[in-house]
Every structure is written in C-alpha cells, then in structure tokens.
Write an enzyme that holds these catalytic residues in place. Structure first.
Site, PDB file in Angstrom:
ATOM      1  CB  CYS A  29      -0.963  -0.095   1.170  1.00 54.19           C
ATOM      2  SG  CYS A  29      -2.393   1.056   0.890  1.00 54.19           S
ATOM      3  CG  HIS A  42      -4.905  -2.713   3.438  1.00 55.70           C
ATOM      4  ND1 HIS A  42      -5.661  -1.424   4.158  1.00 55.70           N
ATOM      5  CD2 HIS A  42      -5.743  -3.848   3.918  1.00 55.70           C
ATOM      6  CE1 HIS A  42      -6.531  -2.015   4.866  1.00 55.70           C
ATOM      7  NE2 HIS A  42      -6.665  -3.198   4.535  1.00 55.70           N
TER       8      HIS A  42
END
Lengths: 418, 240
Positions: free
Chosen positions: B96, B194
């Site tokens: 991320c 993520h």
C-alpha cells in the site's frame, strides 16, 4: 413541548410513533428510525430540540456509551431530568430521537459519532464537550484519525462558549482540544499508543516517559507541543479532583478504561456544580451499559458480555477478563458497522489469552482462527453461544468479547435479557 | 535441492509510521512459515528515528496515512539503508503506502508529486476515488502462485515502467488502476493488498522466503489447515 415550531412538533410526533412501532416489532431499540423520519421532515430539528437545553456531547473512539451513561447518572443524582441516547445511536437521527423523547428535560447528554461532532456541536450549541480518546477504527469507512482530530480542532475553535473536558494523556485528543478556548484537562491515561507515535502538530517523533501510569508526560522534541498540565487525575483506583481531594472510585463497572471514563464523567458533572463526592454514589451504581458488562445466567453458567470494536478496545477488554483459567469466547463479524476489513485483528496481541480455553465464534471466525494460530494461542471453533456454554462446566463462568454486530447477535440470541 | 538457509533476519521498516492496519501480520506469517521449516528468524523493528540496518534478508514496508507516508519517504531517502540493501539483493515486500514509496514518485497530502526511493520502476499518483474492498487477482504465471485474495483501501494509481512487471491481473477490485495489481522486479515486490496481505496468501509468503533462503519444503497439512480454510472462504465469498 409547545416551544417547538409546529413542523418540528409534527416531526417528533411521527418520529416517536415510528420508534415505538420499531420497538414493538422487536427490530431494535427503536432509537434511530424515529429520528431518521423526524429529521427528514425537518432537518433543523436537532437544533430546535436542543434550544434551551444544557447539552453535553461525549465523543471518542472508545467509551462513548459508558461515559454518556455515567454523566447521565451523575446529573440525575441531583434530581435533574436528562434526555440521553442511552443505546448508542450516535448519529444525528439518534440524537434527535433522544432529545425528542424527553423535550422538557433541562439537560441533554449525548454520545456523538466522531465524524458528526463538528455539525452536532454547531447545531446543538453544546455547553460541554468531552473528548475521550482517538485510535484506529473501521478504516474502510472512517476517515483517517488525524483528519478527525483536525476537524474537531477547527470546530472547537469556532465554539468559544463551549467547555471542553479532554484527556491530556492522548496526544491526538490534546491537539484537537487545544483549539478550544476553555479546556479542563484530565489525566485519564492511554494504554494503546500505536496511533500516537508522531506529533499531531508537526509530524516529528513524540517523546514519552517510560513509566506506563497516567500522570506521565509526553512532548515533541521538535516543535515543543507537550502534554498540558492537568486538573483531574485518574490515580490507580482513585480520582484526584482539581482541589486535590482524593476519592476511591469503587465502580461496579470493571477495568481501567471504565475508571478513565468515570473520571471524565466526574469532570463533566463538576462543570454543572456537582462535585465528585456528590456524583460518585450514582456513578458507582451503574452496573451495565447497553448490555456491556452484563452477566447472563445461561444453562446454569454465568456468561459475561464485553464489547470491543477495535485494537484499543480489545486491549482494554483483556484488562477486564476474569483471571485465567476462566474461558473466553471471541466473536467477530465484518458487517458494515464493524468495518468489512478484518486486518485490525493483526493489531491485537492475543498472547494475553494464553493459559485459558478460547472459543472462537462469529461470521469471521476463520480470520480469528488464523490470527490465534500465529500467536500460538490454542482455540476451538464453536457455532454459537450455546455450543460454547455447553463446553463450560455447570456453574462455571464464561467471558465473551465480541465486536459490534456479533455482540448484538449474542444479545438477541439471549433474548435481550442482556 | 539444497537445504534452505538456517536463519533469516526480518526487518520491519518504520512500524511507527507505516503500520496502519494489521501490518504486523506479514511479519508474523513469515516468522511462522520459516520456523515451521526449521529456519530460525530474528525480527527487528526499526522506528523512523533509527538508522535502517543494511544486513537484513527481508525488509517489510506497511501502509500509512498521508503524513506518515511523506515523513517515512523523507527519512528513508535521507537514511539510504533500505535502498542500499535492495541494491545488494535483499528481499523487499511493500504494501500500500509502502508500495508507493518504493517507486520514483507518489502523491502527497494535496496530491502533489513527491520523490520516492526508486528501488523499483513504478510511479504513483492520486486517483479520482478511493478504492476500498476485497480484491481477487491472478498472479503472473512466471511466478507460479495461486490467485491473490486481500483487501485494498487506497486512492493511489500506479504506473509500471519497463523494468517492473505487474504482480497480477485484477479479477475483482482496482489494484494499480489499469487492470493490473502490484509490481515486482528482482527481489522487490509490492502490492495494494493492504495490511496483513500474506495471511490469505501463504504461497506469496513462501515466495519471499524462498528468495531469501532458497527452495523450501512443503509444510505438513495440519500447519496449513486454518490458512487454507480462511483462504477458501474468502475466495468463495468474493467470487460469489
């Protein structure tokens, strides 16, 4: 009642009827649907309902419902009538419904969702705002918490008549509150620190004194932003008020987090001339809050329900667990109100649970299973509360930690006796 | 098949800045899967006020909000340790915000381009809307991995240069924004999945371990059962 404009009176009447029908249909506490309908009929309703009331707003990531309940108990102990959203319906509709239910009450004590604080502060012209803590929570739908703090800071700066009661031990809270004109600082402690490594003012590293207890400082080495001097302190099992008087808290509610909530509640009550000695007897009598901390007798076992919705909340819930080897059920869902992303499970340190039986339930029990496996915590999957209860010896105790919708499902399964 | 290395140093870069949501999971999964194979692990967390050591075998970078991401990029560029380790062939796994800052540039809090670490040939900017939700993506066949499952929560758009290859093709979700997801080059691998991305993708964890330690034996079934059940449940829930 008569001071409300006709349209607002109609709106609250219709909204109140819808809430009653919702409760009769068993679809919940009925505290939201009435407000939704009423606000649709008159969007200015919240301000009109708040007019003439002394409004207290309580917000933060964890402890809103409990603190709201404790403040209400403290005010009610002095024969004050209080309108409050006791069931945790904390967006505008829930607030309108709460104020609409008791329009003659001189006080309104309202827990407010973090995101809504700025607009609710404006519309209710609140007299007191209590800021508890800020930490990561439901990141798939909530704003970054630094942005939340910045919005609070701006809103409080625009409300010079508002008295803010704020936890000085949480740097983000201290930063948000430092925009306000009048602040009463409370050393309420902070155990979860993963969201306050950086200075909210300049982004540099915050320096902390190692000691874990409250009353210990933090400051930024770069810009000098530092923990403000406090006037109320949570000191172990006791509270110390601004005059230096020390009172043992002796709460019925368990855990450090609730002692922190109680100290904030006492500071709020003090703003209305109710000192800690007067408020404490009522605060001590609060035993459960919207089902939380309730013990339910189920098939001859004592089942105690704890709510924890995010990593900081789980850390505080572990603090409340009965001593091992009392077994525990963990129940996690990932519906909209819970956050659909279960990543946060990896921010919780489950090693605290070693040495007791752990039952895993909820719609995302497999996420929990993999998480516990990685922490080396033995566990057993169960299909529901009854299965877990049956696995505990007769007469035994069982603690339950559940996140939001999992908690509501358990309460429903227990027939809302909880 | 030669025996894998007997020990690995795992280095979590800046957990104070880049650990928004469960990023510790990747470290825990790598530790577990190495230890089950008899590989000792030494895990080091290096905060942003400390130098990044160059001698670790696997470097982990997590997600972060805008301001911490900017601060992390600034400090990592000044420190130089991570880029030097990557140039020496260390494994880097970036998630991320961490993924974005391994590239040439990424978007700051107002969308302005800011310089990254340039350890992989990608460049990121800000998209029109936030990508939030479950992701399914089919991995580059050259890597021989099963489908990726994870959760994304970002507003980034990432373009790959000629020296980087897409990690996967998106089946559900947004990823890089052009139908691809993540990137890899050499031993640097990044993804928009993520937080604890390796939890539901143990084969990806093993790929990273094998880059650092050599070929790995399979794990016994009982060590894989919960991870497989979770993975199957999520794949079924999102495909449905």
């Amino acid at each position: 009642m008569s001071k409300l404009p006709l349209r607002a009176r109609l709106a609250t009447g219709i909204g109140g009827a819808a809430g009653l029908m919702s409760r009769m249909a068993g679809r919940g506490d009925g505290s939201v649907i009435g407000g939704v309908i009423a606000l649709r009929l008159d969007p200015r309703l919240l301000g009109q309902l708040a007019a003439g009331k002394q409004v207290v707003l309580v917000t933060g990531t964890n402890g809103k419902t409990t603190t709201t309940r404790l403040v209400t108990a403290a005010l009610a102990s002095q024969r004050q009538r209080v309108a409050t959203n006791a069931f945790g319906a904390n967006m505008e509709a829930g607030l309108a419904a709460a104020l609409g239910r008791d329009q003659d009450a001189p006080f309104g004590v309202l827990e407010v969702d973090e995101k809504y604080l700025p607009t609710v502060l404006t519309s209710t012209a609140a007299r007191v705002v209590a800021l508890l803590n800020l930490s990561r929570d439901q990141m798939d739908r909530a704003a970054e918490i630094w942005l939340v703090a910045r919005r609070w800071r701006d809103a409080l700066a625009d409300a010079p008549d508002c008295q803010v009661i704020a936890n000085a031990d949480d740097p983000l809270i201290a930063w948000a509150a430092s925009g306000a004109k009048q602040v009463t600082w409370v050393a309420a402690g902070q155990r979860w620190r993963e969201d306050s490594w950086c200075c909210p003012e300049c982004g540099s590293h915050l320096l902390r004194e190692e000691d874990d207890g409250p009353g210990h400082g933090w400051h930024c080495g770069e810009c000098g932003f530092a923990r403000p001097a406090v006037s109320w302190t949570l000191d172990g099992q006791a509270v110390v008020d601004p005059a230096g008087h020390r009172y043992e808290l002796e709460l019925a509610l368990p855990g450090r987090a609730n002692r922190a909530n109680a100290v904030v509640a006492l500071a709020v009550a003090d703003r209305f001339g109710i000192d800690a000695g007067q408020a404490l007897p009522a605060v001590r009598q609060v035993t459960s809050v919207a089902g939380r901390y309730t013990t339910v007798r189920r098939r001859d076992r004592n089942v105690r329900l704890l709510l924890a919705k995010n990593p900081a909340g789980w850390l505080e819930a572990f603090d409340v667990l009965a001593a091992a080897p009392v077994p525990v059920v963990l129940a996690v869902n990932a519906q909209g109100p819970d956050g659909r992303d279960t990543s946060w499970l990896w921010d919780v340190d489950y090693r605290h649970l070693r040495g007791r039986r752990v039952f895993v339930a909820g719609e995302r029990k497999l996420d929990l299973a993999v998480r516990l496996e990685a922490d080396g915590v033995p566990f057993q999957l169960v299909d529901g509360m009854d299965e877990a209860v049956n696995l505990v010896e007769s007469g035994g105790d069982l603690d339950v930690i559940a996140n939001y919708t999992a908690f509501q499902q358990i309460r429903t399964a227990f027939g809302r006796t909880a | 098949m030669s025996a894998p290395a007997s020990s690995l140093r795992l280095l979590w870069v800046y957990p104070d800045l880049l650990s928004t949501y469960g990023d510790r999971g990747n470290l825990l999964i790598l530790e577990r899967r190495a230890q089950l194979r008899g590989i000792q692990t030494e895990s080091i967390s290096v905060n942003s006020d400390q130098p990044v050591p160059r001698q670790a075998d696997i470097y982990l970078l997590g997600g972060g909000e805008d301001l911490p991401q900017i601060l992390a990029a600034r400090r990592l560029r000044a420190d130089g340790g991570l880029a030097a380790a990557a140039a020496d062939g260390a494994v880097v796994f970036a998630v991320c915000a961490g993924y974005q800052l391994t590239g040439a540039e990424f978007a700051g809090e107002e969308g302005q381009p800011l310089p990254g670490l340039e350890i992989i040939d990608i460049s990121s900017g800000r998209g029109d809307r936030r990508a939030v939700g479950e992701v399914l993506a089919d991995v580059d066949p050259a890597l021989g991995l099963p489908r990726l499952t994870g959760f994304e929560n970002h507003q980034g758009v990432t373009r790959l240069g000629p020296a980087a290859r897409p990690l996967a093709k998106v089946a559900t979700g947004i990823g890089n924004g052009d139908g691809t997801e993540g990137a890899y080059a050499g031993r640097v691998l990044g993804t928009y999945l993520h937080g604890p991305a390796l939890v539901r993708n143990p084969a990806l964890a093993d790929l990273l371990l094998s880059w650092a330690a050599g070929p790995l034996p399979a794990l016994p079934d009982e060590a894989e059962q919960w991870g497989r059940r979770l993975r199957d449940e999520r794949l079924a829930a999102v495909s449905a």
